[in-house]
Design a protein around this motif. Structure first.
Motif, PDB file in Angstrom:
ATOM      1  N   ARG A   6      -2.812  48.455   3.922  1.00  0.00           N
ATOM      2  CA  ARG A   6      -2.636  47.652   5.121  1.00  0.00           C
ATOM      3  C   ARG A   6      -3.164  46.248   4.918  1.00  0.00           C
ATOM      4  NH1 ARG A   6      -5.312  51.002   9.123  1.00  0.00           N
ATOM      5  NH2 ARG A   6      -4.407  52.863   8.258  1.00  0.00           N
ATOM      6  N   GLY A   7      -4.283  46.132   4.251  1.00  0.00           N
ATOM      7  CA  GLY A   7      -4.849  44.813   3.970  1.00  0.00           C
ATOM      8  C   GLY A   7      -3.950  44.004   3.049  1.00  0.00           C
ATOM      9  N   LEU A   8      -3.361  44.668   2.059  1.00  0.00           N
ATOM     10  CA  LEU A   8      -2.444  43.993   1.133  1.00  0.00           C
ATOM     11  C   LEU A   8      -1.191  43.534   1.861  1.00  0.00           C
ATOM     12  CD1 LEU A   8      -1.935  43.148  -1.766  1.00  0.00           C
ATOM     13  CD2 LEU A   8      -0.904  45.380  -2.178  1.00  0.00           C
ATOM     14  N   MET A  11      -2.034  40.509   3.934  1.00  0.00           N
ATOM     15  CA  MET A  11      -2.173  39.336   3.077  1.00  0.00           C
ATOM     16  C   MET A  11      -0.800  38.838   2.637  1.00  0.00           C
ATOM     17  SD  MET A  11      -5.294  39.234   0.441  1.00  0.00           S
ATOM     18  CE  MET A  11      -4.484  39.124  -1.124  1.00  0.00           C
ATOM     19  N   ARG A  12       0.085  39.760   2.281  1.00  0.00           N
ATOM     20  CA  ARG A  12       1.438  39.388   1.852  1.00  0.00           C
ATOM     21  C   ARG A  12       2.186  38.736   3.008  1.00  0.00           C
ATOM     22  NH1 ARG A  12       4.151  44.244  -0.413  1.00  0.00           N
ATOM     23  NH2 ARG A  12       2.563  44.003  -2.001  1.00  0.00           N
ATOM     24  N   GLY A  13       2.018  39.253   4.219  1.00  0.00           N
ATOM     25  CA  GLY A  13       2.659  38.672   5.399  1.00  0.00           C
ATOM     26  C   GLY A  13       2.159  37.271   5.685  1.00  0.00           C
ATOM     27  N   ALA A  14       0.855  37.069   5.500  1.00  0.00           N
ATOM     28  CA  ALA A  14       0.282  35.743   5.712  1.00  0.00           C
ATOM     29  C   ALA A  14       0.797  34.766   4.665  1.00  0.00           C
ATOM     30  CB  ALA A  14      -1.234  35.816   5.676  1.00  0.00           C
ATOM     31  N   THR A  15       0.941  35.224   3.424  1.00  0.00           N
ATOM     32  CA  THR A  15       1.449  34.368   2.358  1.00  0.00           C
ATOM     33  C   THR A  15       2.893  33.975   2.632  1.00  0.00           C
ATOM     34  OG1 THR A  15      -0.010  35.438   0.768  1.00  0.00           O
ATOM     35  CG2 THR A  15       1.830  34.190  -0.119  1.00  0.00           C
TER      36      THR A  15
END
Length: 64
Positions: A6-8, A11-15
């Motif tokens: 979920r954290g990954l 992070m991918r969504g934010a990127t």
């Protein structure tokens, strides 16, 4: 293990959101530059801020 995924994903969504934002900003400035170039082509360059070239006159002799 599920929390790390979920954290990954977050992070991918934010990127991806950051990349979309940068792409939008680059597109905006490219369109603004194209708009200025198009207006300059239609209207012509603005020469009002340039000082006209003045010829230097010969100095007059002082009357004695």
């Amino acid at each position: 293990m599920g929390g790390a995924r979920r954290g990954l994903r977050a992070m991918r969504g934010a990127t991806v959101a950051d990349l979309v934002f940068v792409a939008i900003m680059v597109a905006f400035f490219a369109l603004a530059a194209a708009f200025v170039a198009a207006c300059e082509r239609i209207v012509g360059t603005d020469t009002s801020y340039e000082t006209p070239t003045q010829e230097v006159a010969e100095p007059h002799e002082a009357a004695a």
